[in-house]
Design an enzyme around this catalytic site. Structure first.
Site, PDB file in Angstrom:
ATOM      1  CE  LYS A  34    -108.924  68.863 -11.252  1.00  0.00           C
ATOM      2  NZ  LYS A  34    -108.686  68.789 -12.778  1.00  0.00           N
ATOM      3  CD  GLN A  58    -108.634  70.681 -15.765  1.00  0.00           C
ATOM      4  OE1 GLN A  58    -107.774  70.961 -14.718  1.00  0.00           O
ATOM      5  NE2 GLN A  58    -109.444  70.648 -16.318  1.00  0.00           N
ATOM      6  CG  ASP A  82    -104.059  64.970 -13.275  1.00  0.00           C
ATOM      7  OD1 ASP A  82    -104.251  64.797 -12.519  1.00  0.00           O
ATOM      8  OD2 ASP A  82    -104.292  66.305 -14.114  1.00  0.00           O
TER       9      ASP A  82
END
Ligand code: NAP
Length: 300
Positions: A54, A98, A121
């Site tokens: 990422k 994460q 997200d």
């Protein structure tokens, strides 16, 4: 019939070329460089690899990224404090935690702490609610990537029978909501579904996100269907495979995504898109214009 292989790497590259242009245009117009903060707790090798990917993708697009690493036994309050600081930081437009987090974390609490307008997200309750009522703010990246793959392949969703195998909060459920929003008839299957094949065989489009290699065999798939394999499973020999018997099912389907090289590259790409969209909204707010759309100019 041999299926067309849907090339997620090529489609992601096309979308990323557009991302670069958007970042440059935003900097020119408003002096704002999109910024993404990534929080990693612990030393799980898969999570560390995803985070590296990422961050590298951000660098390629000209997006500024800040990485915050914590040891596996960190006090959750320290992570919460960092998120609160990042919420206030005007140079940060997206915050990503994460997953998974270690067992002593309350994941819901952590996700709720991320400011809804930096939740790239799409996991904050506010953004989940937006998805439910069809007013999406940040579409969760993996299902968003699947929608974009289908769109780039000109595969219409309206009126189609779509079966989603997997009902998790990060893939299966938001996937189903996005497909409903696009007027597909959606069926969601999960681990307790009796006789999975009786559902999958009806699918014009089958999306599989269960995390079980060889879950979907050719006899479970309708001839001429489109099969999207979200699963990522690491085999004992180190090879990655999806949830679908790729070699068998490709003899029957009209189109299929490979693993790797299908949905995976799209997930990271949609994270970039959400981060850029967030920075564009900041610029629009600052200049007193109506807020820019959170998502790229298409319906999700
Ligand atoms: P998850 O949280 O473990 O959820 C798995 C879902 O599949 C659950 O809803 C579960 O049902 C269901 N399921 C499990 N076994 C099943 C079976 N035999 N038949 C039908 N449904 C079954 O996993 P996730 O986070 O959604 O991820 C799913 C897969 O996608 C994993 O392989 C993951 O690595 C991969 N993934 C890929 C990407 C990408 O970018 N390509 C991104 C995210 C995830 P219950 O709800 O009843 O337990």
């Amino acid at each position: 019939m041999t299926a067309k292989i849907i090339d997620g790497v090529a489609i992601a590259a096309k979308i990323r070329a557009g991302c670069k242009d958007r970042v440059r245009a935003l900097e020119r117009r408003s002096g704002i460089t999109p910024g993404l903060a990534v929080i990693l707790v612990g030393n799980d090798p898969a999570s560390a690899l995803y985070v590296r990917n990422k961050i590298r993708a951000c660098a390629d697009m000209g997006i500024r990224s800040l990485r915050h690493d914590f040891p596996v036994d960190v006090d959750p309050d320290a992570v919460i404090e960092t998120i609160e600081r990042l919420n206030r930081d005007p140079q940060v437009h997206g915050i990503l935690v994460q997953l998974p987090l270690p067992p002593h974390f309350n994941i819901a609490r952590v996700l709720r702490t991320v400011s809804a307008d930096k939740d790239v997200d799409g996991f904050h309750l506010y953004n989940v609610g937006g998805l439910v009522v069809g007013d999406t703010v940040f579409p969760p990246c993996t299902p968003y990537g699947v929608v974009k793959l289908l769109e780039h392949e000109s595969i219409a969703l309206e009126g189609k029978n779509v079966v989603v195998v997997g009902a998790s909060n990060i893939v299966g459920k938001p996937m189903a909501l996005m497909l409903m929003q696009r007027e597909a008839t959606v069926c969601i299957c999960h681990a307790k579904t009796r006789d999975l094949a009786q559902f999958t065989i009806l699918a014009d489009i089958l999306v599989v996100a269960a995390g079980h290699p060889q879950l979907i065999l050719p006899q479970m798939v309708r001839t001429g269907s489109v099969v999207i394999d979200v699963g990522i499973n690491r085999m004992p020999n180190g090879r990655f495979v999806g949830d679908v018997d790729f070699d068998g099912v490709r003899q029957k389907a009209a189109a299929i995504t490979p693993v790797p090289g299908g949905v995976g590259p799209m997930t990271v790409t949609m994270l970039l898109i959400n981060t850029i969209a967030s920075a564009e909204r900041t610029a629009a707010r600052r200049s007193g214009r109506m807020a820019a759309p959170a998502v790229d100019d298409e319906k999700v």
